[in-house]
Scaffold this motif. Sequence first.
Motif, mmCIF file in Angstrom:
data_model
loop_
_atom_site.group_PDB
_atom_site.id
_atom_site.type_symbol
_atom_site.label_atom_id
_atom_site.label_comp_id
_atom_site.label_asym_id
_atom_site.label_seq_id
_atom_site.Cartn_x
_atom_site.Cartn_y
_atom_site.Cartn_z
ATOM 1 N N VAL A 17 0.847 -1.189 0.000
ATOM 2 C CA VAL A 17 0.000 0.000 0.000
ATOM 3 C C VAL A 17 0.885 1.243 0.000
ATOM 4 C CG1 VAL A 17 -1.863 1.235 1.155
ATOM 5 C CG2 VAL A 17 -1.722 -1.263 1.357
ATOM 6 N N PRO A 18 0.777 2.115 -1.021
ATOM 7 C CA PRO A 18 1.553 3.364 -1.007
ATOM 8 C C PRO A 18 1.108 4.252 0.151
ATOM 9 C CG PRO A 18 0.673 2.892 -3.207
ATOM 10 C CD PRO A 18 -0.009 1.961 -2.258
ATOM 11 N N GLU A 33 -8.753 -1.277 -1.704
ATOM 12 C CA GLU A 33 -8.390 -1.735 -3.049
ATOM 13 C C GLU A 33 -7.153 -2.623 -3.003
ATOM 14 O OE1 GLU A 33 -6.861 0.153 -7.313
ATOM 15 O OE2 GLU A 33 -7.875 1.443 -5.839
ATOM 16 N N TYR A 34 -6.154 -2.197 -2.250
ATOM 17 C CA TYR A 34 -4.933 -3.002 -2.130
ATOM 18 C C TYR A 34 -5.186 -4.256 -1.295
ATOM 19 C CZ TYR A 34 -2.109 0.513 -4.447
ATOM 20 O OH TYR A 34 -1.566 1.359 -5.389
ATOM 21 N N ASN A 69 -6.082 0.286 3.047
ATOM 22 C CA ASN A 69 -6.631 0.615 1.739
ATOM 23 C C ASN A 69 -7.382 -0.613 1.232
ATOM 24 O OD1 ASN A 69 -6.626 0.633 -1.302
ATOM 25 N ND2 ASN A 69 -5.763 2.681 -0.960
ATOM 26 N N CYS A 99 -9.881 2.213 7.159
ATOM 27 C CA CYS A 99 -10.063 0.936 6.447
ATOM 28 C C CYS A 99 -9.396 -0.240 7.156
ATOM 29 C CB CYS A 99 -9.495 1.038 5.028
ATOM 30 S SG CYS A 99 -10.387 2.170 3.949
ATOM 31 N N SER A 113 0.833 7.296 0.356
ATOM 32 C CA SER A 113 -0.042 8.392 -0.073
ATOM 33 C C SER A 113 -1.506 7.979 -0.158
ATOM 34 C CB SER A 113 0.413 8.916 -1.442
ATOM 35 O OG SER A 113 0.355 7.877 -2.420
ATOM 36 N N THR A 114 -1.776 6.669 -0.116
ATOM 37 C CA THR A 114 -3.159 6.179 -0.232
ATOM 38 C C THR A 114 -3.701 5.629 1.082
ATOM 39 O OG1 THR A 114 -2.590 3.890 -0.839
ATOM 40 C CG2 THR A 114 -2.640 5.526 -2.620
ATOM 41 N N TYR A 115 -2.946 5.804 2.185
ATOM 42 C CA TYR A 115 -3.396 5.263 3.469
ATOM 43 C C TYR A 115 -4.739 5.871 3.876
ATOM 44 C CZ TYR A 115 1.193 3.199 4.664
ATOM 45 O OH TYR A 115 2.334 2.447 4.696
ATOM 46 N N ASP A 116 -5.619 5.003 4.344
ATOM 47 C CA ASP A 116 -6.881 5.418 4.969
ATOM 48 C C ASP A 116 -7.033 4.560 6.219
ATOM 49 O OD1 ASP A 116 -9.419 6.020 5.816
ATOM 50 O OD2 ASP A 116 -10.417 5.581 3.909
#
Length: 365
Positions: A164-165, A185-186, A183, A173, A167-170
Amino acid sequence: MAGSSYGTLFTVTTWGESHGPAIGVVIDGCPAGIPLSAEQIQVFLDRRKPGQSRFSTARKEADQVQILSGVFNGKTTGTPLSLLVPNTDQRSHDYSRIKDCYRPGHADYTFDAKYGFRDYRGGGRTSGRETIGRVAAGAVASLLLEELGIHLTTYTRSIGPVQVPASTYDYFCIHKNSLYMPNLEYAQAAEDYLKTCMEQQDSAGGVIECVITGLPVGIGEPVFEKLDARLAQAILSIGAVKGIEIGDGFAASASLGSSNNDAFYIEGNEVCKRTNHSGGVLGGLSDGSPLVLRAAVKPTPSISQPQQTVTNDGQNTTLIVTGRHDPVIVPRAVVVVESMAAITIADLLMTNMTSQMEHLKKFYK
């Protein structure tokens, strides 16, 4: 056997075997007055217990914790905390066929060579179930840290090639997927990868990341008890962990001093950093920035593919490991990494109280 205890003032001693009656932990040095219930500890244990998804072992254990001592009227008493978790779903016969073989990737050979004896039922003390005691103690340490405004966020950064990059951490989730990835999607891509591994009767590893916020400046001792050194000892003591890095970690070796150094600036009366390549640690002491650590977890060694090995009487043989095993250890190890980090921070916070005379004066005057 030595080495089942960890910590100086907040001391944790785990005990028990994978296929024995129970697993447990004794915590000595826990301050009195922390609100504590079995339900609060259970939240942590539920994060590591088996059988929660198709990507963990089918062994069905409730992992229900019992508080035997150290709590009265809902608060810690300052006396040793003793916590017990019964084993209820042992299937020792699964291991009888391989009791004379050394499983590749396990501690069978080294344990036998050291002690002249080993518990072949799931590895005994070297089993992943030993981490139950760590997690129970980590729950207590985390409650202590929360009282001081220190919080740990831990998650799966990668599984196999799926990373998981940042920059895309949430972070919202993390608990919405069985792999604890930040993330969705990942997480789905990682699930697809794991399905392929399972079809090939193979396993996967990955990386766990832990971020600790709210740490005051100066936690750790600057020589042998450095904050990062203590964290390294704690995290590497987890059976499947083969590496650890703080901040940029190994990437710092390819960097330049001009870009790796974190510049300082003043905001109000506070010293701040413009970047955090150091991962929150300078000279072995916390610097007030978020502490960032990562643990590299190896693939599960118990796989159903034929593997070459030897017997304990010196014969070559081929082994296929059967039974109930995780195709990936990483998701269940997330809370173990978090727990060991919390235990370490709690212990060093207590040690830090002796660093200045002013601290003692505030306490005793």
